[in-house]
Design a protein around this motif. Structure first.
Motif, PDB file in Angstrom:
ATOM      1  N   SER A 123       0.844  -1.200   0.000  1.00 24.46           N
ATOM      2  CA  SER A 123       0.000   0.000   0.000  1.00 24.46           C
ATOM      3  C   SER A 123       0.880   1.253   0.000  1.00 24.46           C
ATOM      4  O   SER A 123       0.507   2.279  -0.570  1.00 24.46           O
ATOM      5  CB  SER A 123      -0.951   0.011   1.199  1.00 24.46           C
ATOM      6  N   GLU A 129       3.464   1.722  -1.671  1.00 27.90           N
ATOM      7  CA  GLU A 129       3.922   2.017  -3.028  1.00 27.90           C
ATOM      8  C   GLU A 129       3.021   3.018  -3.745  1.00 27.90           C
ATOM      9  O   GLU A 129       3.460   3.708  -4.651  1.00 27.90           O
ATOM     10  CB  GLU A 129       4.022   0.731  -3.856  1.00 27.90           C
ATOM     11  N   HIS A 130       1.754   3.052  -3.338  1.00 25.69           N
ATOM     12  CA  HIS A 130       0.815   3.950  -4.006  1.00 25.69           C
ATOM     13  C   HIS A 130       0.742   5.312  -3.321  1.00 25.69           C
ATOM     14  O   HIS A 130      -0.108   6.118  -3.650  1.00 25.69           O
ATOM     15  CB  HIS A 130      -0.588   3.326  -4.027  1.00 25.69           C
ATOM     16  N   ARG A 131       1.617   5.516  -2.348  1.00 21.98           N
ATOM     17  CA  ARG A 131       1.565   6.785  -1.612  1.00 21.98           C
ATOM     18  C   ARG A 131       2.869   7.548  -1.821  1.00 21.98           C
ATOM     19  O   ARG A 131       3.914   6.962  -2.046  1.00 21.98           O
ATOM     20  CB  ARG A 131       1.358   6.500  -0.122  1.00 21.98           C
ATOM     21  N   ASP A 132       2.784   8.883  -1.707  1.00 16.84           N
ATOM     22  CA  ASP A 132       4.003   9.673  -1.862  1.00 16.84           C
ATOM     23  C   ASP A 132       4.872   9.598  -0.614  1.00 16.84           C
ATOM     24  O   ASP A 132       6.086   9.689  -0.683  1.00 16.84           O
ATOM     25  CB  ASP A 132       3.640  11.136  -2.161  1.00 16.84           C
TER      26      ASP A 132
END
Lengths: 366, 366
Positions: free
Chosen positions: A189, A191-194
């Protein structure tokens, strides 16, 4: 109480030799691992043997790098911590290695990692389906090995493992596996966040690395019939050792040399892993920290950064204190791991071995 | 011995109603399933809830088709077979459903199946990584639910489950899971071959379908403390029932209507599954059999067969006796399943329920 601390039959004095501890772990656990893997139907046995580094991709025997075998060494020590023969911990060491490798097979596939331990990952050689299937099988074998341990120990004429203790060990390793899975879910999860906070990162790493090292550090004691309080203290040692290990791993994931780690250069940055140095750098808030945040939030060129751009990011992380913070974190967790050992009365020589293994895990690249 | 056979509180007479048996299985096992799935960290809980049919892809509650729930019904009955309360079998029914759905999540991904139970499969909605991860988590939860059952039964003030029996149940379900994995490995390997023998096909189906139904049919008895002989006989009932079920499933995989099965028309032929009707047809050796062998060995157009070509293959399988042989096989296994029941002394009404469930499983589409 007489505690067997001999590491080999030649030596009669108890010296703290990490290579000997690791070798003993391999010697007692690998035959069980190989026997368990040998139960798999073809072609799963081949896929597993390749993954463990026992054969190459053409099926020829290989003196492969099967990892450092810290976990088996810990499992044996934890049996000795409560006055038992180290062999009592051997099924636990094998089970922990089975779970560890189940998670590696699945994680490598989920993460798209193509290299591990200097070799092509199993899914790239045998395909995704075999990696899924063999991972599943190793997980099942871990439970199988533990639940058979009472009969196996009786049949071998060695010291007995009680069925109730084997069941307790299964419960603890299953709980550790659930945390392992939670940790991988968090990692994915991220990986989809900055950005992720340092706390989120530590929680993920506690699940992904701490839980299984905690289990390894206590499972021999559990199989030897230790009470839950003792097992919990040994788990805390392993958990914090895992966090220290992971902090070092995060450092190596950015600044480690490919020849040493067997992983690609700047690998974690290339994959935009939200590891500890990155989270700590983003939390600092200074000039370099803000610049790093901008770069990570920029969708342009995402996934196509060249060597120079990655090197610049590593420099920003260092400038924002992410490298130093993570080094300190490794030292802090190392210290709290050793403090947990003090809660368990154990022979001095066993404690020294736990201390030596912790040192080995944490200082491997400092 | 007083045996509780009430299917609901309204009825006082013991009638053989399959819908009521299935409903009882759902009523006693689904809350445990939901509770277990609720322990998963986000987004795994959502993926699992979607897979079980409890929510749709947008997260809205759905009255989904969670399968026929034959396994939970069998788990409860098996507790009654040895004179115990059906509720003793409930953790077993939940655990078997967890393992079943773990294998569905992974198999759908490995097989590239895009539809299950009239809905898009989880990996197509949430991606392969989530399907792998949630499958792993369900497998771990199965062990967790069983090992907690003694405490849970004590806390609920119900009839007690002994820790040793919970451990025996884990051992049996783990063994069944290993067979499940072996069966999937065989099934995958069949895809790369032009033909498999009827014996190979039966072995694969015994692993892939027989093993878990065998576990479902005995796990309640094991949790109730039944001896191994009794559990083994109940396993034989479930195993042969599984083979009968699979024979019917193989027939539906070719000749079943999409509206009924929720699977694509000619699905098994399209995927070149080496199912029983195909193997039996190829073994027959007559004109249609040889023509079928030629078509299956021909690399031309592989995987791009149109409706007409698939229909022609189905006709050849039927002409070579593959359909009739498989129908007979379903009847034979149905009979041997019932014969295994005779080895276990049990209340007549419980036997009648086992017989009724077997009938339901085998005649669903004849």
């Amino acid at each position: 109480m007489r505690v067997d601390t001999r590491l080999d039959t030649q030596s009669t004095e108890a010296t703290v030799s990490v290579p000997a501890l690791l070798e003993r772990g391999r010697t007692l656990c690998t035959p069980r691992l190989r026997e368990a893997v040998g139960r798999l139907a073809a072609p799963m046995d081949t896929v597993a043997a390749y993954h463990f580094g026992w054969i190459d991709r053409d099926g020829r025997p290989a003196a492969g790098d099967g990892g450092k075998a810290v976990r088996p060494a810990l499992a044996l020590l934890s049996a000795q911590a409560v006055g038992a023969d180290p062999g009592i911990g051997a099924p636990g060491g094998a089970a922990v290695e089975l779970v560890h490798n189940f998670s590696l097979l699945h994680d490598d596939l989920m993460d798209g990692d193509e290299t591990r331990r200097h070799r092509a990952t199993a899914w790239t050689v045998f395909g995704p389906a075999q990696a899924i299937l063999v991972g599943d099988a190793l997980f099942a074998l871990a439970t199988e090995v533990l639940l058979e341990a009472p009969e196996a120990s009786a049949a071998a004429g060695g010291p007995a493992i009680q069925a109730a203790d084997a069941a307790r060990a299964v419960r603890r390793i299953t709980s550790a596996t659930r945390k392992l899975i939670d940790g991988q879910a968090q990692d994915l999860s991220f990986e989809h966040r900055d950005r992720v906070t340092v706390e989120e990162c530590l929680e993920m790493e506690g699940n992904k690395t701490g839980a299984l090292l905690a289990c390894a550090s206590s499972i021999g004691a559990v199989l030897a019939g230790a009470d839950d309080r003792t097992a919990d203290a040994l788990e805390r040692y392993g958990h914090d050792l895992g966090l220290a290990f992971q902090a070092v791993d995060d450092l190596l994931g950015i600044w480690g040399a490919t020849e040493v780690t067997g992983k690609p250069h700047w690998g974690d940055l290339r994959q935009r892993k939200k590891s500890l140095p990155v989270s700590a750098a983003l939390a600092e808030g200074g000039r370099a920290s803000r610049r790093l945040a901008e770069l990570l939030a920029d969708p342009e060129g995402r996934g196509h950064e060249d060597e120079e751009q990655l090197a610049a990011r590593a420099a920003l992380i260092e400038e924002a204190g992410g490298r130093a913070w993570t080094q300190d974190e490794a030292r802090r967790r190392h210290k709290t791991a050793l403090a947990a050992l003090d809660e368990v009365p154990m022979p001095d020589v066993v404690r020294e071995h736990f201390v030596a293994l912790a040192e080995f895990v944490v200082v491997r690249e400092r």
